[in-house]
Write an enzyme that holds these catalytic residues in place. Structure first.
Site, PDB file in Angstrom:
ATOM      1  N   GLY A 156       0.832  -1.194   0.000  1.00  0.00           N
ATOM      2  CA  GLY A 156       0.000   0.000   0.000  1.00  0.00           C
ATOM      3  C   GLY A 156       0.864   1.239   0.000  1.00  0.00           C
ATOM      4  O   GLY A 156       2.075   1.152   0.183  1.00  0.00           O
ATOM      5  N   GLU A 203      -1.319   2.645   6.533  1.00  0.00           N
ATOM      6  CA  GLU A 203      -1.452   3.704   5.519  1.00  0.00           C
ATOM      7  C   GLU A 203      -2.271   4.881   6.041  1.00  0.00           C
ATOM      8  O   GLU A 203      -1.952   6.039   5.745  1.00  0.00           O
ATOM      9  CB  GLU A 203      -2.080   3.156   4.236  1.00  0.00           C
ATOM     10  CG  GLU A 203      -1.296   2.043   3.540  1.00  0.00           C
ATOM     11  CD  GLU A 203       0.175   2.313   3.339  1.00  0.00           C
ATOM     12  OE1 GLU A 203       0.573   3.495   3.265  1.00  0.00           O
ATOM     13  OE2 GLU A 203       0.940   1.340   3.271  1.00  0.00           O
TER      14      GLU A 203
HETATM   15  N1  ARG Z   1       5.192  -0.959   2.903  1.00  0.00           N
HETATM   16  C1  ARG Z   1       3.986  -0.235   3.103  1.00  0.00           C
HETATM   17  C2  ARG Z   1       4.288   1.215   3.498  1.00  0.00           C
HETATM   18  O1  ARG Z   1       5.369   1.583   3.890  1.00  0.00           O
HETATM   19  C3  ARG Z   1       3.016  -0.919   4.060  1.00  0.00           C
HETATM   20  C4  ARG Z   1       3.543  -1.805   5.136  1.00  0.00           C
HETATM   21  C5  ARG Z   1       2.367  -2.454   5.886  1.00  0.00           C
HETATM   22  N2  ARG Z   1       2.742  -3.520   6.778  1.00  0.00           N
HETATM   23  C6  ARG Z   1       1.935  -4.518   7.153  1.00  0.00           C
HETATM   24  N3  ARG Z   1       2.338  -5.423   7.989  1.00  0.00           N
HETATM   25  N4  ARG Z   1       0.724  -4.649   6.718  1.00  0.00           N
HETATM   26  O2  ARG Z   1       3.422   2.087   3.451  1.00  0.00           O
HETATM   27 ZN    ZN Z   2       4.723   3.021   5.439  1.00  0.00          ZN
END
Ligand code: ARG
Ligand code: ZN
Ligand code: CA
Length: 239
Positions: free
Chosen positions: A114, A154
């Site tokens: 996301g 998010e």
């Molecule tokens: N990588 C994404 C960001 O930095 C979302 C990370 C979400 N992690 C999770 N365990 N759902 O925005």
């Molecule tokens: Zn993030």
């Protein structure tokens, strides 16, 4: 204080296959996770170690689904360049971003779970995007990201939160005083305690990078930072 803040949500579902046209029930499962996580009433909150128990923050925000927009698209993935937010690019145009949180659900591709826009950006792209495979807790949601926490993370960004490690070395700040410094994200499901920068990492914070099952708190400092946006003069005071 502002009391409970209510945020009406516009959900844009972009689908290229019947399976991607996720159900209302799956959408509701995501909203339920947000309402638990942003009220510290998630059922895993009791896993917070006693070291961090005094820091647990109750953000006191309620999310409600105002409208679901379903759109078939010929695109098989959208990437992270905001194409998903425009009719002209096979996506779906933003709706009343000054008073509604826009969520776009579709195939981002590239293994991206996301992404979000911080407060203060263009209204045409304001909101959050979450991949169909990482949205809600049923249907297309896929382990270990089937706990709805990608959206919690998010929305944290959309409400001005930085990653807990400050996206840098030990002295890079996330501008929140009650989150410990760290120099890196944590992944998977770290054992406690995990130590970086000579302090115990708060790996269970929603703004780290761990699995959905292993993140279950915001702090009081993060709560203040988010809620400040809704006070008069704040970047989201039109809500
Ligand atoms: N990588 C994404 C960001 O930095 C979302 C990370 C979400 N992690 C999770 N365990 N759902 O925005
Ligand atoms: Zn993030
Ligand atoms: Ca901090």
């Amino acid at each position: 204080n502002l009391g409970t803040i209510t945020i009406p949500v516009i959900v844009h579902v972009l689908y290229n296959s019947a399976a991607e046209n996720i159900s209302d029930q799956q959408i509701n499962s995501q909203i339920a996770v947000l309402n638990a996580d942003f009220n510290a009433s998630n059922n895993d909150i009791n896993q917070v170690p006693s070291l961090f128990a005094p820091n647990v923050g109750d953000v006191d925000i309620q999310f409600t689904v105002d409208r679901v927009i379903r759109k078939s698209t010929t695109r098989t993935s959208f990437g992270t360049n905001d194409a998903i937010k425009f009719n002209s690019q096979g996506g779906s145009d933003v709706v009343t971003p000054d008073t509604h949180l826009n969520m776009w659900i579709g195939d981002i591709g590239g293994g991206i779970l996301g992404y979000a826009q911080f407060p203060g950006g263009s209204t045409a792209t304001d909101g959050v995007v979450v991949g169909t495979a990482f949205f809600g807790t049923s249907g297309t949601a896929t382990a270990p990201f089937d706990g709805g926490r990608t959206m919690t993370h998010e929305v944290g960004h959309w409400l001005n939160l930085r990653h807990i490690w400050g996206d840098g070395r030990c002295n890079r700040d996330d501008f929140v005083s009650d989150t410990p410094r760290s120099d890196r994200p944590n992944y998977g499901c770290p054992s406690f305690p995990t130590t970086h920068c000579r302090t115990t990492d708060m790996t269970m914070n929603y703004m780290d990078y761990v699995n959905d099952d292993c993140m279950y708190m915001f702090t009081n400092g993060q709560t203040e930072r988010m809620r400040a946006l809704f006070a008069p003069g704040g970047a989201r005071d039109t809500f």
